[in-house]
Design a protein around this motif. Structure first.
Motif, short mmCIF file in Angstrom:
data_model
loop_
_atom_site.label_atom_id
_atom_site.label_comp_id
_atom_site.label_asym_id
_atom_site.label_seq_id
_atom_site.Cartn_x
_atom_site.Cartn_y
_atom_site.Cartn_z
N HIS A 57 0.83 -1.20 0.00
CA HIS A 57 0.00 0.00 0.00
C HIS A 57 0.87 1.25 0.00
O HIS A 57 2.05 1.19 0.34
CB HIS A 57 -0.94 0.02 1.21
N PHE A 58 0.29 2.35 -0.41
CA PHE A 58 0.92 3.67 -0.25
C PHE A 58 -0.18 4.69 -0.03
O PHE A 58 -1.33 4.51 -0.43
CB PHE A 58 1.81 4.04 -1.45
N THR A 59 0.17 5.76 0.67
CA THR A 59 -0.77 6.83 1.01
C THR A 59 -0.20 8.15 0.51
O THR A 59 0.99 8.43 0.72
CB THR A 59 -1.01 6.88 2.53
N THR A 60 -1.03 8.95 -0.11
CA THR A 60 -0.58 10.26 -0.59
C THR A 60 -0.40 11.22 0.59
O THR A 60 -0.83 10.94 1.70
CB THR A 60 -1.61 10.87 -1.55
N GLY A 61 0.20 12.35 0.33
CA GLY A 61 0.26 13.42 1.31
C GLY A 61 -1.11 14.09 1.43
O GLY A 61 -2.05 13.75 0.71
N ASP A 62 -1.23 15.05 2.33
CA ASP A 62 -2.51 15.72 2.55
C ASP A 62 -2.93 16.56 1.34
O ASP A 62 -2.11 17.25 0.74
CB ASP A 62 -2.43 16.65 3.77
N LEU A 63 -4.21 16.48 1.03
CA LEU A 63 -4.86 17.38 0.08
C LEU A 63 -5.69 18.33 0.92
O LEU A 63 -6.53 17.89 1.70
CB LEU A 63 -5.76 16.60 -0.88
N SER A 64 -5.44 19.62 0.79
CA SER A 64 -6.09 20.56 1.69
C SER A 64 -6.10 21.95 1.07
O SER A 64 -5.21 22.30 0.29
CB SER A 64 -5.32 20.57 3.01
N TRP A 65 -7.10 22.74 1.42
CA TRP A 65 -7.10 24.15 1.05
C TRP A 65 -6.62 25.01 2.21
O TRP A 65 -6.40 26.20 2.05
CB TRP A 65 -8.51 24.63 0.67
N CYS A 66 -6.45 24.45 3.41
CA CYS A 66 -6.12 25.22 4.62
C CYS A 66 -4.74 25.88 4.55
O CYS A 66 -4.55 26.95 5.08
CB CYS A 66 -6.15 24.40 5.88
N GLY A 67 -3.76 25.21 4.03
CA GLY A 67 -2.41 25.75 3.94
C GLY A 67 -2.01 25.81 2.48
O GLY A 67 -2.48 26.62 1.71
N VAL A 68 -1.13 24.88 2.10
CA VAL A 68 -0.74 24.75 0.71
C VAL A 68 -1.79 23.90 0.03
O VAL A 68 -2.10 22.80 0.46
CB VAL A 68 0.66 24.09 0.60
N GLY A 69 -2.37 24.42 -1.02
CA GLY A 69 -3.46 23.72 -1.71
C GLY A 69 -2.96 22.59 -2.59
O GLY A 69 -1.76 22.40 -2.77
N PRO A 70 -3.88 21.83 -3.15
CA PRO A 70 -3.52 20.74 -4.04
C PRO A 70 -2.70 21.19 -5.25
O PRO A 70 -2.00 20.40 -5.85
CB PRO A 70 -4.87 20.18 -4.48
N ASN A 71 -2.79 22.47 -5.59
CA ASN A 71 -2.03 23.00 -6.71
C ASN A 71 -0.60 23.41 -6.32
O ASN A 71 0.15 23.89 -7.14
CB ASN A 71 -2.76 24.20 -7.33
N GLY A 72 -0.23 23.23 -5.04
CA GLY A 72 1.12 23.56 -4.59
C GLY A 72 1.31 25.01 -4.18
O GLY A 72 2.40 25.41 -3.80
N GLN A 73 0.28 25.83 -4.25
CA GLN A 73 0.35 27.24 -3.90
C GLN A 73 -0.28 27.47 -2.52
O GLN A 73 -1.17 26.75 -2.11
CB GLN A 73 -0.40 28.09 -4.94
N TRP A 74 0.18 28.52 -1.83
CA TRP A 74 -0.40 28.87 -0.53
C TRP A 74 -1.84 29.32 -0.74
O TRP A 74 -2.12 30.19 -1.55
CB TRP A 74 0.39 29.97 0.15
N MET A 75 -2.76 28.70 -0.01
CA MET A 75 -4.17 29.03 -0.14
C MET A 75 -4.69 29.73 1.12
O MET A 75 -5.29 30.77 1.04
CB MET A 75 -5.01 27.78 -0.42
N GLY A 76 -4.51 29.10 2.28
CA GLY A 76 -4.96 29.69 3.52
C GLY A 76 -6.47 29.79 3.65
O GLY A 76 -6.97 30.63 4.38
#
Length: 185
Positions: free
Chosen positions: A79-98
Motif C-alpha cells: 500500500h501507499f498513502t498520498t500526502g494531505d490534500l487541503s485548502w487550509c495551507g498549501v493547496g492541491p495546486n502547490g500554492q499557498w491558499m490559507g
C-alpha cells in the motif's frame, strides 16, 4: 556467490584482536566469530504471524507472492498513502491558499500499469490531530477509466492497496477533480 568458511572467520577475528599489530601473533580467543554463507540471491523474509504452528518464510524481491512450505500462495500486502490534500495551507495546486474550506473530491482518473485490482480508501480528518475517518473502499481495475467519488474532508489523503496473489501495479499520473467543499467542519 561468496563463501566465507569458519576457519577464515576465526583467523580474521584473531588478527583483528591481536595486540601488537599485524607483526605480532594473534591474541588467543576461546571461540570463533561464526560461520556464514550467502545462499540466496534475494533477501529472505519471515512472516510475523504464526500460521499453523510456524512462521513462514519467502524470498523478498522475487516474484509477487509468498510461497508457503505446503505449496500455497498468498499475496504480499502492498500500500501507499498520498500526502494531505487541503485548502487550509498549501493547496492541491502547490500554492499557498490559507482557506478554511473542505476539499471536495468528485472524480479520480487512475493511471496504473497493473494486473489484478487496487483498493482505494479516502482518509479524511477535520483537524491536524483529529480522528481519521476512512471511507468505504472503491476498486480500481485495469479497465477503470474514472471513479466518481463525491467525497469531502478538510484534510484528505488517498490510500491505494492490494494484497491478492500476483497483483502488481506501477503508478503514472493520477488526475483528480477537486473543488471547494462546504465551510469548515
Amino acid at each position: 556467490m561468496q563463501t566465507l568458511t569458519k576457519t577464515a572467520v576465526c583467523d580474521i577475528a584473531r588478527t583483528v584482536v591481536g595486540e601488537g599489530g599485524l607483526n605480532s601473533p594473534p591474541y588467543s580467543i576461546p571461540r570463533c566469530c561464526g560461520y556464514f554463507e550467502q545462499v540466496f540471491a534475494h533477501p529472505v523474509w519471515a512472516s510475523s504471524v504464526n500460521e499453523g504452528g510456524g512462521y513462514p518464510l519467502w524470498q523478498h524481491e522475487y516474484g509477487w507472492c509468498q510461497l508457503w512450505n505446503n505449496g500455497d500462495q498468498k499475496g504480499i500486502p502492498s500500500h501507499f498513502t498520498t500526502g494531505d490534500l487541503s485548502w487550509c495551507g498549501v493547496g492541491p495546486n502547490g500554492q499557498w491558499m490559507g482557506l478554511d474550506r473542505q476539499v471536495l473530491l468528485s472524480r479520480l482518473e487512475p493511471d496504473f500499469k497493473m494486473t489484478g485490482t487496487l483498493k482505494l480508501e479516502i482518509l479524511s480528518r477535520d483537524y491536524a490531530q483529529g480522528l481519521t475517518q476512512t471511507s468505504k473502499h472503491s476498486v480500481i481495475a485495469p479497465q477503470t477509466d474514472k471513479l466518481d467519488l463525491r467525497a469531502q474532508g478538510r484534510e484528505m489523503r488517498l490510500r491505494f492497496s492490494c494484497e491478492d496473489v500476483d497483483d502488481t501495479y506501477e503508478m503514472g499520473k493520477i488526475l483528480l477533480t477537486l473543488d471547494f467543499g462546504e465551510g469548515r467542519a
